[in-house]
Each structure stands twice: as C-alpha cells, then as structure tokens.
Design an enzyme around this catalytic site. Structure first.
Site, PDB file in Angstrom:
ATOM      1  N   GLY A 181     -22.516  -3.456 -15.698  1.00 34.88           N
ATOM      2  CA  GLY A 181     -22.014  -4.743 -16.154  1.00 34.88           C
ATOM      3  C   GLY A 181     -20.784  -5.216 -15.411  1.00 34.88           C
ATOM      4  N   HIS A 182     -20.228  -4.369 -14.562  1.00 29.74           N
ATOM      5  CA  HIS A 182     -18.961  -4.681 -13.879  1.00 29.74           C
ATOM      6  C   HIS A 182     -19.056  -4.326 -12.415  1.00 29.74           C
ATOM      7  CE1 HIS A 182     -14.563  -4.830 -13.244  1.00 29.74           C
ATOM      8  NE2 HIS A 182     -14.569  -5.568 -14.331  1.00 29.74           N
ATOM      9  N   PHE A 183     -19.711  -4.939 -11.617  1.00 28.73           N
ATOM     10  CA  PHE A 183     -20.504  -6.153 -11.744  1.00 28.73           C
ATOM     11  C   PHE A 183     -21.871  -5.864 -11.149  1.00 28.73           C
ATOM     12  CE2 PHE A 183     -16.140  -7.646 -11.627  1.00 28.73           C
ATOM     13  CZ  PHE A 183     -16.105  -8.532 -12.689  1.00 28.73           C
ATOM     14  N   LEU A 220     -17.497  -2.585  -9.370  1.00 32.75           N
ATOM     15  CA  LEU A 220     -16.044  -2.424  -9.222  1.00 32.75           C
ATOM     16  C   LEU A 220     -15.512  -1.659 -10.425  1.00 32.75           C
ATOM     17  CD1 LEU A 220     -14.978  -6.031  -8.166  1.00 32.75           C
ATOM     18  CD2 LEU A 220     -15.259  -4.037  -6.680  1.00 32.75           C
TER      19      LEU A 220
END
Length: 153
Positions: free
Chosen positions: A37-39, A44
C-alpha cells in the site's frame, strides 16, 4: 526488520553506556505487506516507520542504561526530517545519543544513515517506567538478547 511486528532494529553494532550512545543496523526487507500500500509499484519505507526505527534505537540504549528494569515508551518526536527515500533492501545505520535523562523521561538525538549519508533525523522524548508486566519484561529481554545487548540478565 520485521515491519509487521514493529521490530525495526536487526542488530546493535555499538553501545557506550557511559557516553550515552548507540549504533544499530536495520535492513529494510525486500518483501512486506507494508509496501503493498506504500506505494503499489513504487515501494517506499513509510516515514512513520523510519521514525519508529530511530525511536527503538534510543529505546534500546535507555533500556540498557536502566539495567533492564525500566522500559522507554515513545512520548514525543520533534524536528523530524526525512531527507531521502528508503526502499526495500536498503541498509540503515541508526544512531542515537542521550541528551537528557531523569524525572521519568529521557531525550535522544537520533539519525538514520544510508551509505554514510543522513536520511532522517529527529529529537525523541521517552517516558521511562518500570515494565508494566513481568510477561512483557521477559519477552523484551528474550528479544534484546538476539540483538546483541550487553550484559542482559
């Protein structure tokens, strides 16, 4: 690192209890649900987890300075700066220097380096209290033994 368990420090490289300094190693894992989810497509390390890495580094120093009888809980972070992106596979060197200790609080100046360059830094304040339970203390002592803490009972 084990992000899902908030275990951000892999190894204590150096600790000087008299000088109030510590250096730890943290390797960002290649795979983690955090990166989904990041990203998506551009993983990251979240800034909040970089801050947690710095906080845990100082927390290990405070734990050792208190003879493994008191635990440091993150209370405040000031002047946090994130200077570079951190990606899976990066190897971080975490440094913390104790600048205040007493009255149930401690303060450390912390920084993260990658390839010798500062990528994040912050002033971190901790609440220092006795372990709230014997179970937590035993779990914590078992974990810190794997990191290379000095003189763990």
């Amino acid at each position: 690192m084990r992000l899902e368990y908030f275990q951000m420090v892999d190894r204590i490289e150096a600790m000087d209890l008299d000088a109030g300094t510590i250096t730890c190693r943290a390797v960002v894992p290649m795979q983690s649900p955090v990166f989904e989810g990041h990203f998506p497509g551009h993983p990251l390390m979240p800034g909040v987890l970089l801050l947690e890495c710095m906080a845990q580094t100082g927390g290990h120093l405070i734990l050792a300075r208190n003879g493994y009888e008191k635990m440091a809980f993150l209370a405040q972070a000031d002047r946090a700066k994130f200077r570079s992106f951190i990606v899976p596979g990066d190897v971080l060197e975490a440094h913390s220097k104790l600048t205040h200790e007493g009255s149930g609080y401690a303060v450390c100046e912390a920084r993260l380096l990658k390839d010798g360059k500062t990528v994040a830094d912050a002033e971190i304040r901790y609440r220092v209290v006795p372990f709230p339970s014997l179970e937590l203390k035993e779990q914590m002592l078992g974990f810190v033994r794997t990191l290379g803490h000095p003189d763990v009972a």
